[in-house]
Scaffold this active site. Structure first.
Site, PDB file in Angstrom:
ATOM      1  N   SER A 100      37.168 -12.997  16.376  1.00 26.75           N
ATOM      2  CA  SER A 100      38.339 -12.546  17.125  1.00 26.75           C
ATOM      3  C   SER A 100      39.458 -12.118  16.168  1.00 26.75           C
ATOM      4  O   SER A 100      39.280 -11.178  15.398  1.00 26.75           O
ATOM      5  CB  SER A 100      38.785 -13.667  18.070  1.00 26.75           C
ATOM      6  OG  SER A 100      39.716 -13.202  19.010  1.00 26.75           O
ATOM      7  N   ASP A 121      32.992  -8.030  26.736  1.00 26.12           N
ATOM      8  CA  ASP A 121      34.244  -8.434  26.106  1.00 26.12           C
ATOM      9  C   ASP A 121      35.394  -7.549  26.577  1.00 26.12           C
ATOM     10  O   ASP A 121      35.245  -6.342  26.754  1.00 26.12           O
ATOM     11  CB  ASP A 121      34.100  -8.322  24.580  1.00 26.12           C
ATOM     12  CG  ASP A 121      35.161  -9.097  23.824  1.00 26.12           C
ATOM     13  OD1 ASP A 121      36.214  -9.405  24.421  1.00 26.12           O
ATOM     14  OD2 ASP A 121      34.931  -9.389  22.640  1.00 26.12           O
ATOM     15  N   HIS A 147      33.729 -12.658  25.173  1.00 22.79           N
ATOM     16  CA  HIS A 147      34.392 -12.878  23.896  1.00 22.79           C
ATOM     17  C   HIS A 147      34.049 -14.237  23.283  1.00 22.79           C
ATOM     18  O   HIS A 147      34.201 -15.270  23.921  1.00 22.79           O
ATOM     19  CB  HIS A 147      35.908 -12.787  24.104  1.00 22.79           C
ATOM     20  CG  HIS A 147      36.691 -12.613  22.861  1.00 22.79           C
ATOM     21  ND1 HIS A 147      36.719 -11.439  22.146  1.00 22.79           N
ATOM     22  CD2 HIS A 147      37.499 -13.479  22.191  1.00 22.79           C
ATOM     23  CE1 HIS A 147      37.513 -11.568  21.096  1.00 22.79           C
ATOM     24  NE2 HIS A 147      37.997 -12.806  21.100  1.00 22.79           N
TER      25      HIS A 147
END
Length: 358
Positions: A190, A295, A325
């Site tokens: 991320s 995502d 995600h």
């Protein structure tokens, strides 16, 4: 109770001496900025997520084929050492892990990282070094990039230390003996995946001679938290099935982490955008980019990959089919859901293959 209701039910935090401090900004569930400038990161979201945030203590006695060591310092490092011997000289490639959390939360000792990176260390095999990063809003970008670069400097210093007792920390000695710093791979989750790009670029700008014998052989951004002003909110909200990652959270984290006054097109969140240097001019190693099919930031991830290719960079793309995600960090889903387990193994296999080819 959902995250929004939890946050609304706690508009104030009780301080020592009985004074109530007002919440002036927050990311629902994750953190609250108080009127005295302090930050409360007590988790107020779904309680079932708490076990994933519990720290795992280091251990020198092998478990599941590896040992775990902490090296305090600036920055502090967490080291996974697989029992497997390396190739020439018995040394293994080094994976440097830059953790996620929107630049604002999380810690490399958390179970969510431990379960994946301990497994990755044994599967590759590689020495995995997780870096403790600063947190915004107390420390805004580029502090996180600077810390990633400092971690590589520290790794290089450890590698160059002689055998005459220059290293007082036993864990640092083990790291020096096990790791081949001529094959360093940066991996991030991320927001940590954003850092892979910028730390790699910083090292590349310095030149190989500055960093020898350390060499960044590749970057592995996993679900980077890139954003653009042009995204379609309705389309992305339908796509995501993650209760811990929403567009509002991403916007809030970025606002707290970016330099004051910066917008969503800032290079730190959009390195392929008009405000960023042309990617042709950015020295980057080969990249393996993992993209979650479901995502929220899938389109931005694919845009980044396309921009890398157009700039003549070497990039491979892994699509995590049906996944949202950072799915692989949810140990409970990995353990209980066959599809999540399969996709996690695919990700590990892809990383192992990428490392072996570089």
């Amino acid at each position: 109770m959902d995250n929004a209701n939890v946050a609304e039910s706690q508009p104030q935090v009780q301080a020592a001496g009985g004074r109530s401090r007002k919440v002036v900004d927050e990311v629902s569930g994750w953190l609250r900025v108080l009127d005295d400038g302090t930050v409360d990161r007590t988790w107020t979201g779904p309680p079932e997520a708490l076990p994933l945030m519990q720290p795992v203590a280091p251990y020198a006695v092998p478990r599941d084929g590896h040992t775990l060591h902490d090296i305090p310092g600036e920055p502090s490092l967490r080291v996974y050492l697989p029992e497997t011997n390396g190739g020439e000289g018995g040394r293994l490639p080094v994976i440097v892990h830059l953790h996620g959390g929107g630049f604002c939360v999380s810690h490399p000792s958390w179970l969510m990282y431990h379960h994946f990176y301990s497994r990755l260390a044994c599967a590759v095999p590689a020495v995995v070094v997780s870096v403790e990063l600063p947190l915004a809003p107390e420390r805004r970008l580029p502090a996180h990039i600077d810390t990633g670069v400092a971690a590589l400097r520290r790794l290089r210093s450890i590698a160059l230390s002689s055998e005459d007792g220059a290293l007082d920390d036993p864990a640092a000695k083990l790291l020096r003996e096990a790791g081949d710093v001529s094959r360093v791979f940066l991996v991030g989750d991320s927001s940590g995946a954003n850092l892979v790009h910028f730390v790699s670029a910083r090292v590349g700008q310095d030149g190989a001679g500055t960093w020898a014998p350390l060499r960044v052989a590749g970057g592995i951004p996993i679900h980077p938290g890139f954003v653009r002003e042009t995204r379609s909110r309705s389309e992305l909200e339908v796509r995501s099935d993650s209760v811990f990652f929403t567009l509002d959270m991403l916007d809030k984290f970025n606002a707290m982490a970016l330099p004051v006054g910066a917008g969503k097109e800032h290079p730190f969140t959009c390195p392929m955008g008009p405000q960023a240097p042309p990617l042709e001019s950015v020295p980057l190693p080969p990249m393996l980019v993992a993209v979650g099919e479901n995502d929220l930031v899938r389109d931005r991830n694919l845009e980044y990959c396309d921009a890398l290719r157009a700039a003549g960079k070497e990039v491979a793309v892994l699509i995590n089919r049906g996944m949202s995600h950072a799915f692989y960090l949810n140990k409970f889903a990995v353990d209980m859901d066959p599809c999540t387990a399969e996709r996690t193994q695919e990700l590990i296999d892809a990383i192992a293959s990428f490392v072996s080819c570089h």
